[in-house]
Design a protein around this motif. Structure first.
Motif, PDB file in Angstrom:
ATOM      1  N   GLU A   1       8.240   8.037 -17.864  1.00 23.55           N
ATOM      2  CA  GLU A   1       9.349   7.245 -18.422  1.00 23.55           C
ATOM      3  C   GLU A   1      10.667   7.784 -17.865  1.00 23.55           C
ATOM      4  OE1 GLU A   1      11.572   6.387 -22.710  1.00 23.55           O
ATOM      5  OE2 GLU A   1       9.711   7.564 -22.633  1.00 23.55           O
ATOM      6  N   GLU A   2      11.473   6.914 -17.323  1.00 21.97           N
ATOM      7  CA  GLU A   2      12.759   7.316 -16.762  1.00 21.97           C
ATOM      8  C   GLU A   2      13.754   7.603 -17.886  1.00 21.97           C
ATOM      9  OE1 GLU A   2      16.124   5.720 -13.569  1.00 21.97           O
ATOM     10  OE2 GLU A   2      14.422   4.465 -14.134  1.00 21.97           O
ATOM     11  N   LEU A   3      14.418   8.770 -17.814  1.00 26.23           N
ATOM     12  CA  LEU A   3      15.441   9.151 -18.790  1.00 26.23           C
ATOM     13  C   LEU A   3      16.828   9.222 -18.174  1.00 26.23           C
ATOM     14  CD1 LEU A   3      13.547  12.014 -20.686  1.00 26.23           C
ATOM     15  CD2 LEU A   3      13.706   9.597 -21.302  1.00 26.23           C
ATOM     16  N   GLY A   4      16.893   9.121 -16.867  1.00 25.75           N
ATOM     17  CA  GLY A   4      18.162   9.202 -16.161  1.00 25.75           C
ATOM     18  C   GLY A   4      17.896   9.220 -14.671  1.00 25.75           C
ATOM     19  N   PRO A   5      18.963   9.317 -13.850  1.00 29.03           N
ATOM     20  CA  PRO A   5      18.771   9.307 -12.389  1.00 29.03           C
ATOM     21  C   PRO A   5      17.853  10.422 -11.902  1.00 29.03           C
ATOM     22  CG  PRO A   5      21.090   9.018 -12.973  1.00 29.03           C
ATOM     23  CD  PRO A   5      20.384   9.403 -14.228  1.00 29.03           C
ATOM     24  N   ASP A   6      17.931  11.604 -12.504  1.00 27.47           N
ATOM     25  CA  ASP A   6      17.141  12.753 -12.056  1.00 27.47           C
ATOM     26  C   ASP A   6      16.436  13.415 -13.232  1.00 27.47           C
ATOM     27  OD1 ASP A   6      17.929  12.688  -9.263  1.00 27.47           O
ATOM     28  OD2 ASP A   6      19.915  13.274  -9.990  1.00 27.47           O
ATOM     29  N   ARG A   7      15.930  12.599 -14.147  1.00 22.77           N
ATOM     30  CA  ARG A   7      15.294  13.151 -15.340  1.00 22.77           C
ATOM     31  C   ARG A   7      14.266  12.144 -15.853  1.00 22.77           C
ATOM     32  NH1 ARG A   7      16.461  17.280 -18.894  1.00 22.77           N
ATOM     33  NH2 ARG A   7      16.157  16.906 -21.149  1.00 22.77           N
ATOM     34  N   CYS A   8      13.082  12.639 -16.241  1.00 23.93           N
ATOM     35  CA  CYS A   8      12.041  11.726 -16.722  1.00 23.93           C
ATOM     36  C   CYS A   8      11.131  12.432 -17.726  1.00 23.93           C
ATOM     37  CB  CYS A   8      11.210  11.174 -15.547  1.00 23.93           C
ATOM     38  SG  CYS A   8      10.176  12.406 -14.735  1.00 23.93           S
ATOM     39  N   ARG A   9      10.425  11.611 -18.498  1.00 28.65           N
ATOM     40  CA  ARG A   9       9.433  12.101 -19.446  1.00 28.65           C
ATOM     41  C   ARG A   9       8.047  11.875 -18.839  1.00 28.65           C
ATOM     42  NH1 ARG A   9      10.316  12.349 -24.749  1.00 28.65           N
ATOM     43  NH2 ARG A   9      11.970  10.775 -24.500  1.00 28.65           N
ATOM     44  N   LEU A  10       7.161  12.878 -18.950  1.00 31.78           N
ATOM     45  CA  LEU A  10       5.811  12.782 -18.403  1.00 31.78           C
ATOM     46  C   LEU A  10       4.796  13.104 -19.500  1.00 31.78           C
ATOM     47  CD1 LEU A  10       3.696  12.583 -16.094  1.00 31.78           C
ATOM     48  CD2 LEU A  10       4.124  15.028 -15.656  1.00 31.78           C
ATOM     49  N   ILE A  11       3.848  12.190 -19.705  1.00 28.41           N
ATOM     50  CA  ILE A  11       2.717  12.411 -20.607  1.00 28.41           C
ATOM     51  C   ILE A  11       1.469  12.458 -19.743  1.00 28.41           C
ATOM     52  CG2 ILE A  11       1.412  11.540 -22.579  1.00 28.41           C
ATOM     53  CD1 ILE A  11       3.918  10.080 -23.486  1.00 28.41           C
TER      54      ILE A  11
ATOM     55  N   PRO B   1      13.451  12.607 -10.555  1.00 28.77           N
ATOM     56  CA  PRO B   1      13.453  11.156 -10.732  1.00 28.77           C
ATOM     57  C   PRO B   1      12.060  10.652 -11.111  1.00 28.77           C
ATOM     58  CG  PRO B   1      14.558  11.784  -8.687  1.00 28.77           C
ATOM     59  CD  PRO B   1      13.881  13.019  -9.204  1.00 28.77           C
ATOM     60  N   ALA B   2      12.001   9.645 -11.941  1.00 31.12           N
ATOM     61  CA  ALA B   2      10.724   9.090 -12.381  1.00 31.12           C
ATOM     62  C   ALA B   2       9.917   8.549 -11.201  1.00 31.12           C
ATOM     63  CB  ALA B   2      10.968   7.980 -13.404  1.00 31.12           C
ATOM     64  N   ALA B   3      10.593   7.955 -10.227  1.00 29.46           N
ATOM     65  CA  ALA B   3       9.884   7.387  -9.080  1.00 29.46           C
ATOM     66  C   ALA B   3       9.144   8.459  -8.293  1.00 29.46           C
ATOM     67  CB  ALA B   3      10.861   6.643  -8.172  1.00 29.46           C
ATOM     68  N   GLU B   4       9.725   9.639  -8.211  1.00 24.92           N
ATOM     69  CA  GLU B   4       9.082  10.724  -7.472  1.00 24.92           C
ATOM     70  C   GLU B   4       7.888  11.287  -8.238  1.00 24.92           C
ATOM     71  OE1 GLU B   4      10.239  15.175  -5.758  1.00 24.92           O
ATOM     72  OE2 GLU B   4      11.799  13.688  -6.155  1.00 24.92           O
ATOM     73  N   VAL B   5       8.023  11.444  -9.546  1.00 24.71           N
ATOM     74  CA  VAL B   5       6.942  12.004 -10.361  1.00 24.71           C
ATOM     75  C   VAL B   5       5.759  11.042 -10.439  1.00 24.71           C
ATOM     76  CG1 VAL B   5       6.320  12.761 -12.694  1.00 24.71           C
ATOM     77  CG2 VAL B   5       8.520  13.429 -11.692  1.00 24.71           C
ATOM     78  N   SER B   6       6.029   9.756 -10.546  1.00 25.10           N
ATOM     79  CA  SER B   6       4.955   8.777 -10.713  1.00 25.10           C
ATOM     80  C   SER B   6       4.015   8.734  -9.521  1.00 25.10           C
ATOM     81  CB  SER B   6       5.551   7.383 -10.959  1.00 25.10           C
ATOM     82  OG  SER B   6       6.320   6.962  -9.845  1.00 25.10           O
ATOM     83  N   ARG B   7       4.478   9.130  -8.337  1.00 26.43           N
ATOM     84  CA  ARG B   7       3.615   9.111  -7.157  1.00 26.43           C
ATOM     85  C   ARG B   7       2.517  10.160  -7.235  1.00 26.43           C
ATOM     86  NH1 ARG B   7       8.507   8.608  -4.060  1.00 26.43           N
ATOM     87  NH2 ARG B   7       8.291  10.754  -3.343  1.00 26.43           N
TER      88      ARG B   7
END
Length: 341
Positions: A277-287, A263-269
């Motif tokens: 960037e959130e791509l779905g409930p359990d998927r995100c893009r990270l730069i 999830p994007a919320a977990e990665v952003s921490r």
């Protein structure tokens, strides 16, 4: 006997210096009678200072905490230290910048002229960074004042600059004298740095203040150059990330894009200054950026999730390189996979 106002200030200074003061000791330090001490304590109480008496073999007084903040008394060094701390607080990003700036203005207004001049010469820029512990490095206050004065006066600074100690040698080696046009005095990660234009190398440099030994007298005055990008915080951040900071952007030299099954919320921490960037409930893009491609791959690999590399190719090659290293580390000396209980 000193005048009452001067005596009250001396008494207040003593009460601020330690928690408990026996009455007889206060009388001795102020060269007055215990009865005069009691009267002066009463006067301070009328002015709003919460002074409490405590019982004991000798009895005494304590400056306690109150509901209101009464006027405080600082010596010269305390006043300078407070002003420097308030300067740094104005750029901490902790939501106290405006209050710190107002407090600094208030403190400066009531300072004697000799202290105001010292404070005006010592202009500090605090540059934030991700939380990382570093060895403590102490800088002599006289060095900081000399650097701050040169920055304030736009005077060429000459100094000896020590190189880091070599293995087995506790004393740093002194390099050739440097001649610079000082631009900013900054803090970064618990250390002090001087940002300056190096006249001999004809380039911008950052110098650790604890390795600087100023030479006197200082050089001629100069017209300050424009710092690349115009933002000292972005410039210093870029230099420590390995970028030449020619545009003041502060970008990492290695920057890649991946897709994580988290999830994007977990990665952003835990992504520091990365873009999530959130791509779905359990998927995100990270730069994310780093100082090297293997370092960037290792940073991304700490997320416990499947990884899809979007680009660039250097990041994909770094993952392959780390995969080989990790595979070798997981095998024994004869190529046998180690078993862990």
């Amino acid at each position: 006997m000193p005048k009452t106002s001067a005596r009250l200030l001396s008494l207040l200074s003593l009460l601020q210096a330690r928690r408990d003061w026996p009455g007889a000791l206060l009388a001795e330090r102020l060269d007055i009678s215990p009865r005069t001490v009691r009267r002066d304590v009463d006067r301070l109480r009328e002015l709003g200072y919460p002074i409490v008496a405590f019982k004991g073999p000798e009895g005494g007084y304590r400056l306690d905490a109150g509901t209101d903040l009464p006027p405080l008394l600082f010596d010269d060094e305390q006043a300078v230290a407070l002003a420097v701390a308030l300067q740094i607080a104005t750029t901490t990003g902790a939501g106290i910048e405006e209050a710190a700036a107002r407090a600094l203005t208030t403190v400066r207004q009531v300072m004697p002229a000799r202290l105001r001049r010292r404070i005006d010469m010592l202009q500090v820029t605090a540059v934030g960074r991700s939380a990382t512990t570093r060895p403590e490095s102490r800088v002599d206050s006289g060095v900081l004042m000399a650097l701050g004065a040169a920055v304030h006066a736009h005077e060429v600074l000459r100094f000896d600059y020590a190189s880091p100690p070599r293995d087995g040698d506790d004393d740093p080696a002194m390099a050739a004298p440097r001649r610079v046009q000082p631009h900013h005095l900054v803090t970064w990660g618990g250390r002090w740095y001087l940002v300056a234009w190096d006249l001999d190398r004809e380039d911008w440099r950052t110098f650790r203040a604890d390795r600087v030994t100023p030479r006197v007298p200082s050089g001629p005055r100069f017209t300050p150059r424009e710092l690349p990008g115009g933002d000292v915080a972005a410039f210093v951040a870029a230099r420590f990330r390995g970028s030449d900071a020619s545009d003041g952007s502060g970008h990492w030299p290695c920057r890649g894009e991946v897709i994580l099954d988290l999830p994007a919320a977990e990665v952003s921490r835990y992504s520091r200054d990365g873009v999530v960037e959130e791509l779905g409930p359990d998927r995100c893009r990270l730069i994310l950026g780093s100082w090297s491609w293997p370092g960037l791959a290792a940073d991304i690999g700490r997320f416990d999730a499947d990884i899809e590399v979007v680009g660039p190719a250097e990041l994909r090659d770094a993952f392959a390189q780390l995969a080989r290293r990790y595979a070798n580390a997981a095998t024994g000396p004869h190529g046998e996979r180690r078993q862990y209980v």
